[in-house]
Design a protein around this motif. Sequence first.
Motif, mmCIF file in Angstrom:
data_model
loop_
_atom_site.group_PDB
_atom_site.id
_atom_site.type_symbol
_atom_site.label_atom_id
_atom_site.label_comp_id
_atom_site.label_asym_id
_atom_site.label_seq_id
_atom_site.Cartn_x
_atom_site.Cartn_y
_atom_site.Cartn_z
ATOM 1 N N ALA A 318 15.958 1.189 -23.933
ATOM 2 C CA ALA A 318 15.311 1.093 -22.610
ATOM 3 C C ALA A 318 15.114 -0.370 -22.227
ATOM 4 C CB ALA A 318 13.967 1.832 -22.629
ATOM 5 N N LEU A 319 14.765 -1.204 -23.206
ATOM 6 C CA LEU A 319 14.542 -2.622 -22.889
ATOM 7 C C LEU A 319 15.850 -3.322 -22.513
ATOM 8 C CD1 LEU A 319 12.556 -4.962 -22.629
ATOM 9 C CD2 LEU A 319 13.008 -5.522 -25.028
ATOM 10 N N VAL A 320 16.884 -3.048 -23.278
ATOM 11 C CA VAL A 320 18.184 -3.673 -22.967
ATOM 12 C C VAL A 320 18.627 -3.265 -21.562
ATOM 13 C CG1 VAL A 320 20.630 -3.740 -23.602
ATOM 14 C CG2 VAL A 320 18.878 -3.819 -25.389
ATOM 15 N N GLU A 321 18.502 -1.967 -21.266
ATOM 16 C CA GLU A 321 18.867 -1.493 -19.920
ATOM 17 C C GLU A 321 18.013 -2.181 -18.863
ATOM 18 O OE1 GLU A 321 18.293 2.718 -19.701
ATOM 19 O OE2 GLU A 321 19.877 3.162 -21.138
ATOM 20 N N ALA A 322 16.705 -2.174 -19.091
ATOM 21 C CA ALA A 322 15.786 -2.709 -18.074
ATOM 22 C C ALA A 322 16.109 -4.162 -17.753
ATOM 23 C CB ALA A 322 14.337 -2.567 -18.548
ATOM 24 N N ILE A 323 16.391 -4.939 -18.789
ATOM 25 C CA ILE A 323 16.674 -6.366 -18.557
ATOM 26 C C ILE A 323 17.995 -6.516 -17.796
ATOM 27 C CG2 ILE A 323 17.177 -8.565 -19.699
ATOM 28 C CD1 ILE A 323 15.135 -7.753 -21.866
ATOM 29 N N GLY A 324 18.990 -5.748 -18.171
ATOM 30 C CA GLY A 324 20.275 -5.812 -17.466
ATOM 31 C C GLY A 324 20.152 -5.366 -16.017
ATOM 32 N N PHE A 325 19.464 -4.244 -15.795
ATOM 33 C CA PHE A 325 19.293 -3.762 -14.413
ATOM 34 C C PHE A 325 18.474 -4.767 -13.597
ATOM 35 C CE2 PHE A 325 19.752 0.702 -16.336
ATOM 36 C CZ PHE A 325 21.096 0.780 -16.000
ATOM 37 N N ALA A 326 17.514 -5.390 -14.254
ATOM 38 C CA ALA A 326 16.723 -6.413 -13.548
ATOM 39 C C ALA A 326 17.633 -7.543 -13.072
ATOM 40 C CB ALA A 326 15.618 -6.956 -14.457
ATOM 41 N N GLY A 327 18.574 -7.936 -13.910
ATOM 42 C CA GLY A 327 19.499 -9.001 -13.520
ATOM 43 C C GLY A 327 20.315 -8.618 -12.284
ATOM 44 N N CYS A 328 20.790 -7.375 -12.252
ATOM 45 C CA CYS A 328 21.572 -6.917 -11.083
ATOM 46 C C CYS A 328 20.707 -6.932 -9.829
ATOM 47 C CB CYS A 328 22.088 -5.498 -11.325
ATOM 48 S SG CYS A 328 23.193 -5.365 -12.733
ATOM 49 N N GLU A 329 19.466 -6.482 -9.962
ATOM 50 C CA GLU A 329 18.565 -6.433 -8.802
ATOM 51 C C GLU A 329 18.231 -7.856 -8.309
ATOM 52 O OE1 GLU A 329 17.459 -4.084 -6.883
ATOM 53 O OE2 GLU A 329 15.482 -4.620 -6.115
ATOM 54 N N VAL A 330 18.013 -8.772 -9.238
ATOM 55 C CA VAL A 330 17.716 -10.166 -8.847
ATOM 56 C C VAL A 330 18.890 -10.737 -8.044
ATOM 57 C CG1 VAL A 330 17.491 -12.518 -9.763
ATOM 58 C CG2 VAL A 330 16.036 -10.691 -10.661
ATOM 59 N N ILE A 331 20.099 -10.488 -8.519
ATOM 60 C CA ILE A 331 21.275 -11.041 -7.821
ATOM 61 C C ILE A 331 21.467 -10.383 -6.462
ATOM 62 C CG2 ILE A 331 23.817 -11.154 -7.899
ATOM 63 C CD1 ILE A 331 23.540 -11.819 -10.894
ATOM 64 N N ARG A 332 21.357 -9.056 -6.406
ATOM 65 C CA ARG A 332 21.648 -8.410 -5.111
ATOM 66 C C ARG A 332 20.589 -8.729 -4.063
ATOM 67 N NH1 ARG A 332 19.595 -3.268 -2.589
ATOM 68 N NH2 ARG A 332 17.908 -2.606 -3.934
ATOM 69 N N ARG A 333 19.330 -8.940 -4.494
ATOM 70 C CA ARG A 333 18.275 -9.278 -3.522
ATOM 71 C C ARG A 333 18.417 -10.721 -3.023
ATOM 72 N NH1 ARG A 333 15.926 -4.793 -1.321
ATOM 73 N NH2 ARG A 333 15.199 -3.369 -2.934
ATOM 74 N N THR A 334 19.294 -11.485 -3.676
ATOM 75 C CA THR A 334 19.486 -12.886 -3.308
ATOM 76 C C THR A 334 20.687 -13.075 -2.385
ATOM 77 O OG1 THR A 334 18.571 -13.446 -5.470
ATOM 78 C CG2 THR A 334 19.703 -15.210 -4.309
ATOM 79 N N ILE A 335 21.773 -12.321 -2.658
ATOM 80 C CA ILE A 335 22.997 -12.549 -1.860
ATOM 81 C C ILE A 335 23.583 -11.272 -1.274
ATOM 82 C CG2 ILE A 335 23.650 -14.635 -3.109
ATOM 83 C CD1 ILE A 335 25.685 -12.901 -4.687
#
Length: 387
Positions: A318-335
């Motif tokens: 769950a932690l590995v997923e959460a961190i990876g999904f967080a990265g995708c969300e950070v990028i998409r909310r930026t560009i």
Amino acid sequence: MYEPLTEQKAIALAVRLGLFGEDALLSCQEIGDGNLNLVFRIVNERTNDSIIIKQALPYAKVVGESWPLTLKRATIESQALRTFASYVPHYVPKVYYSDETLAITVMEDLSHLHIARRGLIEGKTFPNLSTHIGEFIAKTAFYTSDFGMNQQQKKKLVQQFTNPELCKITEDLVFTDPFFDHDTNNFEAELRADVEQLWQDDVLQRETAKLKRLFLTKADVLLHGDLHTGSIFASDEETKVIDPEFAFYGPIGFDLGQFFANLLLNALSRHERDREPLFAHIENTWDVFTRTFAELWRESNEPYARTCGVLDDIISDALVEAIGFAGCEVIRRTIGLAHVADLDELPLERRLHAKRHALRLGRELIVQRNTLTIKDLKHLVQQTVHV
Ligand code: SR1
Ligand code: MG
């Protein structure tokens, strides 16, 4: 017949449904500020009683009628709110009525609370936010998983919450478009060089493809599906999760990841000295989530509940997923297509600095997700600062 409501029609509907007393003096305002729906607030001026009528539009409001969108999402939303209410009634608004044809959900008015995103932008700390969201995610995840629910019942829920159109939005806007030169992307011209570097990053794309595949295929738990800080009402004491129109059965780390990402984005919008409350919220969410999930696991009838290491594997995945999904969300909310006010409302120079930082942070979250601990997120923010 479906028709979009007006303020007058929303009042007429409330009267027809008998939601207020006969002598009520009703006023109504459309207050929707999200990307997709109409939201009417109806108040009885004599008593101050109020309700919300939320109505789905047959297209994405943020883009216009050229982007048709299923009305079925209103039914998914009301059913998700009712399902969540059976496990964590204190963390969701009460649903009074729903109508599939009109695509409406009539629910409790939470106007006494703040949208968490707006509050965080204004510097509020919401001391209970992470404790409540950690418990919300742990309980809804556990009880809707195969560990907390009869297998036959879960299969039916997976069917009920099949949400292909809304999942497609996430597949495109979160996991695909921002990683390629796609016309839905939207970013400042000054960021082009940084963004093009990201589009050429084979390691990043390979890792993002793995996360997208998890999102597409792993029917673990019933997710909210769009758990950013704009989907949360909060005060110092209370927290309510709203807007689960993206609900579906997906990977356990997804809601956690979206929540973490939006806290990180708020942290990036602040001066360094003011970021600590956001990091503390991330660590506390994870702590409450793991403790609550573990308690439920230990009390469950799961045959492997007492087998050494099984729970640890679930939690570490769950932690590995959460961190990876967080990265995708950070990028998409930026560009990507849908931004966050936390960054967009900054003055240009600070905004560009924060967005470059967000792109670097998002990348490292995705690429390094297998080795990071929850406490590392704070250090990663410090290490990825743009110079
Ligand atoms: C077209 S919808 C854009 C975004 O708004 C929703 O809140 C979801 O986050 C979606 O990705
Ligand atoms: Mg929403």
